[in-house]
Motif scaffolding. Structure first.
Motif, PDB file in Angstrom:
ATOM      1  N   GLU A 253      52.237  66.041  35.092  1.00 37.92           N
ATOM      2  CA  GLU A 253      50.942  65.785  35.727  1.00 37.92           C
ATOM      3  C   GLU A 253      50.892  66.594  37.020  1.00 37.92           C
ATOM      4  O   GLU A 253      51.849  66.602  37.794  1.00 37.92           O
ATOM      5  CB  GLU A 253      50.765  64.303  36.040  1.00 37.92           C
ATOM      6  N   PHE A 254      49.788  67.296  37.226  1.00 35.49           N
ATOM      7  CA  PHE A 254      49.548  67.994  38.484  1.00 35.49           C
ATOM      8  C   PHE A 254      48.482  67.230  39.265  1.00 35.49           C
ATOM      9  O   PHE A 254      47.482  66.775  38.693  1.00 35.49           O
ATOM     10  CB  PHE A 254      49.051  69.421  38.241  1.00 35.49           C
ATOM     11  N   GLY A 255      48.680  67.095  40.563  1.00 29.54           N
ATOM     12  CA  GLY A 255      47.705  66.408  41.389  1.00 29.54           C
ATOM     13  C   GLY A 255      47.502  67.130  42.703  1.00 29.54           C
ATOM     14  O   GLY A 255      48.451  67.684  43.275  1.00 29.54           O
ATOM     15  N   VAL A 256      46.271  67.139  43.166  1.00 29.03           N
ATOM     16  CA  VAL A 256      45.928  67.702  44.474  1.00 29.03           C
ATOM     17  C   VAL A 256      45.139  66.639  45.222  1.00 29.03           C
ATOM     18  O   VAL A 256      44.127  66.125  44.716  1.00 29.03           O
ATOM     19  CB  VAL A 256      45.086  68.987  44.348  1.00 29.03           C
ATOM     20  N   TYR A 257      45.595  66.296  46.414  1.00 27.80           N
ATOM     21  CA  TYR A 257      44.975  65.240  47.214  1.00 27.80           C
ATOM     22  C   TYR A 257      44.577  65.801  48.573  1.00 27.80           C
ATOM     23  O   TYR A 257      45.321  66.581  49.173  1.00 27.80           O
ATOM     24  CB  TYR A 257      45.953  64.076  47.439  1.00 27.80           C
ATOM     25  N   ARG A 258      43.432  65.380  49.052  1.00 27.98           N
ATOM     26  CA  ARG A 258      43.035  65.704  50.427  1.00 27.98           C
ATOM     27  C   ARG A 258      42.927  64.392  51.198  1.00 27.98           C
ATOM     28  O   ARG A 258      42.222  63.468  50.776  1.00 27.98           O
ATOM     29  CB  ARG A 258      41.711  66.467  50.443  1.00 27.98           C
ATOM     30  N   PHE A 259      43.630  64.330  52.314  1.00 32.18           N
ATOM     31  CA  PHE A 259      43.702  63.109  53.113  1.00 32.18           C
ATOM     32  C   PHE A 259      42.804  63.203  54.336  1.00 32.18           C
ATOM     33  O   PHE A 259      42.586  64.285  54.888  1.00 32.18           O
ATOM     34  CB  PHE A 259      45.148  62.866  53.579  1.00 32.18           C
ATOM     35  N   ARG A 260      42.295  62.066  54.752  1.00 28.02           N
ATOM     36  CA  ARG A 260      41.601  61.939  56.036  1.00 28.02           C
ATOM     37  C   ARG A 260      42.088  60.657  56.695  1.00 28.02           C
ATOM     38  O   ARG A 260      42.041  59.587  56.101  1.00 28.02           O
ATOM     39  CB  ARG A 260      40.077  61.897  55.831  1.00 28.02           C
ATOM     40  N   GLU A 261      42.605  60.807  57.909  1.00 27.93           N
ATOM     41  CA  GLU A 261      43.126  59.667  58.663  1.00 27.93           C
ATOM     42  C   GLU A 261      44.179  58.893  57.858  1.00 27.93           C
ATOM     43  O   GLU A 261      44.206  57.662  57.856  1.00 27.93           O
ATOM     44  CB  GLU A 261      41.982  58.739  59.093  1.00 27.93           C
TER      45      GLU A 261
END
Length: 313
Positions: free
Chosen positions: A101-109
């Motif tokens: 599984e490939f995952g890309v996450y963008r975080f804020r705070e």
């Protein structure tokens, strides 16, 4: 927030999933988030995860690789489990599956605001089909064509029938998934060989197209694509695209939605048309909306997200 912080947060998030501690989801995700391009609630996201767990016994996520760049986390996971219900359109055969599984996450705070993920569907499909074949070879039956009294035999035929129906063409000469894959490879081979811009514009709608990178528009019609491509050629004397995974949904009547990752390597010139430059190496996640006009493929939407930027441009 530092790289170490996001690595630790992601590790806690994965541990919570594996421990089925869903009451902690508010620690890791905002109340609303973008999930594979769709804005959903945190509760909807949790329900999506629970649906996987309901269909796959002992589902586990195992982290194999993680890259943190600013507010972005890119991961490669090794997932395992045993499907016990229909899952991803596939029938269970009693086989345990293991897949990437490939995952890309963008975080804020410190919490997930956007995420994209892709499963190696073909690996899952192959393992379930192999399990069905093994069950068939050991089951006690006289005639496969007339049916079987064993659950294993029934599972085999159900899985086999589902696979046939998935690929049965509405029209024999209509483009299918293999044609789509061939087109994707031809598209990137054309970039590798610095093909004329006309090759690409032939497959882009002049009046209705979207071409973005990390949400920023790169081109919206043929003229702006030619400008973008000419600038890229001035800065990149050579590059190579290696496709990692392709997930295809749809058919020639409805059009196709494609999601895939590819590695992009090459040489970048800070000053165009000079002899000195530096190497780059990155992994991108692509989402395409593809149609067939009857004579050729046409890309309506082409969205790119940088998943890993080991050697940035």
């Amino acid at each position: 927030m530092t790289d170490i912080d996001l690595r630790a947060i992601y590790a806690r998030y994965l541990a919570a999933l594996n421990a089925r501690e869903f009451e902690r989801m508010s620690e890791f995700a905002h109340e609303t988030l973008t999930f594979n391009g769709e804005v959903i609630s945190r509760d909807d996201y949790t329900a999506e995860i629970k649906a996987h767990l309901d269909a796959v016994d002992e589902f586990a996520w195992n982290l194999e690789d993680i890259v943190v760049e600013g507010d972005r986390v890119s991961v490669r996971l090794r997932d395992t489990g045993t499907p016990v219900k229909e899952w991803l359109g596939l029938q269970p055969t009693g086989s345990r599956v293991e897949f990437t599984e490939f995952g890309v996450y963008r975080f804020r705070e410190g919490r997930v605001e956007q995420m994209w993920y892709l499963l190696d569907f073909q690996a899952i499909e192959r393992q379930l089909a192999a399990g069905a074949g093994t069950a068939a070879s050991t089951s006690d039956r006289q005639d496969q064509r007339q049916g079987s009294s064993s659950a294993a035999g029934e599972a085999e035929f159900t899985a086999a029938e589902a696979e046939v129906l998935r690929y049965e063409p509405a029209e024999l000469k209509a483009p299918n998934h293999n044609d789509v894959r061939s087109f994707v490879h031809a598209w990137f081979a054309a970039f590798d060989h610095a093909a004329e811009a006309e090759f690409f514009t032939t497959h882009l709608d002049d009046g209705d197209m979207t071409f973005t990178l990390d949400g920023d528009a790169l081109a919206h019609d043929h003229a702006s694509f030619r400008d973008w491509y000419a600038d890229a050629l001035r800065h990149i004397p050579w590059d190579f695209h290696s496709i990692i995974e392709i997930d295809i949904a749809g058919n020639h009547r409805t059009g196709w939605t494609l999601e895939f990752f590819f590695r992009h390597v090459g040489k970048w010139l800070d000053e165009p048309n000079t002899s000195t430059g530096r190497p780059f190496n990155r992994v991108l996640h692509a989402t395409w909306r593809l149609e067939h006009t009857g004579s050729d493929f046409l890309i309506r939407r082409y969205d790119l997200t940088i998943a890993q930027n080991t050697m940035p441009i």
